[in-house]
Design a protein around this motif. Structure first.
Motif, short mmCIF file in Angstrom:
data_model
loop_
_atom_site.label_atom_id
_atom_site.label_comp_id
_atom_site.label_asym_id
_atom_site.label_seq_id
_atom_site.Cartn_x
_atom_site.Cartn_y
_atom_site.Cartn_z
N PHE A 19 0.87 -1.18 0.00
CA PHE A 19 0.00 0.00 0.00
C PHE A 19 0.91 1.23 0.00
O PHE A 19 1.12 1.88 1.03
CB PHE A 19 -0.91 0.00 1.23
CG PHE A 19 -1.89 -1.13 1.22
CD1 PHE A 19 -3.10 -1.00 0.56
CD2 PHE A 19 -1.59 -2.32 1.86
CE1 PHE A 19 -4.00 -2.04 0.54
CE2 PHE A 19 -2.49 -3.37 1.84
CZ PHE A 19 -3.70 -3.23 1.18
N PRO A 20 1.44 1.60 -1.15
CA PRO A 20 2.50 2.60 -1.21
C PRO A 20 2.02 4.04 -1.07
O PRO A 20 2.81 4.91 -0.74
CB PRO A 20 3.11 2.38 -2.58
CG PRO A 20 1.99 1.84 -3.39
CD PRO A 20 1.17 1.01 -2.47
N SER A 21 0.77 4.31 -1.34
CA SER A 21 0.29 5.69 -1.27
C SER A 21 -0.93 5.75 -0.37
O SER A 21 -1.84 4.95 -0.51
CB SER A 21 -0.08 6.20 -2.66
OG SER A 21 1.04 6.20 -3.49
N VAL A 22 -0.93 6.70 0.53
CA VAL A 22 -2.07 6.87 1.42
C VAL A 22 -2.43 8.35 1.46
O VAL A 22 -1.59 9.22 1.22
CB VAL A 22 -1.78 6.36 2.86
CG1 VAL A 22 -1.56 4.87 2.85
CG2 VAL A 22 -0.61 7.07 3.46
N ARG A 23 -3.67 8.61 1.77
CA ARG A 23 -4.13 9.99 1.96
C ARG A 23 -4.36 10.20 3.44
O ARG A 23 -4.98 9.39 4.10
CB ARG A 23 -5.40 10.25 1.18
CG ARG A 23 -5.16 10.36 -0.29
CD ARG A 23 -6.38 10.93 -0.99
NE ARG A 23 -6.04 11.14 -2.38
CZ ARG A 23 -5.79 12.33 -2.89
NH1 ARG A 23 -5.88 13.40 -2.15
NH2 ARG A 23 -5.49 12.45 -4.16
N CYS A 45 9.86 2.51 -1.29
CA CYS A 45 9.63 2.10 -2.68
C CYS A 45 9.19 3.27 -3.55
O CYS A 45 8.93 3.09 -4.73
CB CYS A 45 8.58 0.99 -2.73
SG CYS A 45 6.95 1.50 -2.16
N HIS A 46 9.09 4.46 -2.99
CA HIS A 46 8.73 5.67 -3.72
C HIS A 46 7.37 5.55 -4.40
O HIS A 46 7.19 5.99 -5.53
CB HIS A 46 9.82 6.03 -4.74
CG HIS A 46 11.17 6.19 -4.12
ND1 HIS A 46 11.51 7.26 -3.32
CD2 HIS A 46 12.25 5.38 -4.12
CE1 HIS A 46 12.74 7.11 -2.90
NE2 HIS A 46 13.22 5.97 -3.36
N GLY A 47 6.44 4.89 -3.74
CA GLY A 47 5.07 4.84 -4.25
C GLY A 47 4.80 3.75 -5.25
O GLY A 47 3.71 3.72 -5.82
#
Ligand SMILES: [Zn+2]
Length: 66
Positions: A19-23, A45-47
């Motif tokens: 889950f590389p990107s979260v808000r 992992c840079h997203g």
């Protein structure tokens, strides 16, 4: 017939678990009523959510047949 699942799991980033990107909410809403959020990407992992395999040897062990 069993499908090998280890190669796909081995590539998932261990820091974010895929889950590389979260808000993240900043609290409150803007004048249009939308939540104020920022997007944060995994620093490891840079997203991307995946990591390169560590060595060619580990790939060969995972992909080999008995
Ligand atoms: Zn990550």
């Amino acid at each position: 017939m069993a499908q090998p699942t280890t190669p796909a799991l081995a590539r998932v980033c261990s820091n974010c678990d895929g889950f590389p990107s979260v808000r993240i909410t900043l609290g409150g809403r803007d004048r249009h009523g939308n939540l104020r959020t920022i997007t944060v990407h995994c620093p490891a992992c840079h997203g991307t959510g995946t990591r390169p395999t560590r060595s060619v040897r580990s790939v060969q062990l995972v992909g080999s047949r008995a």
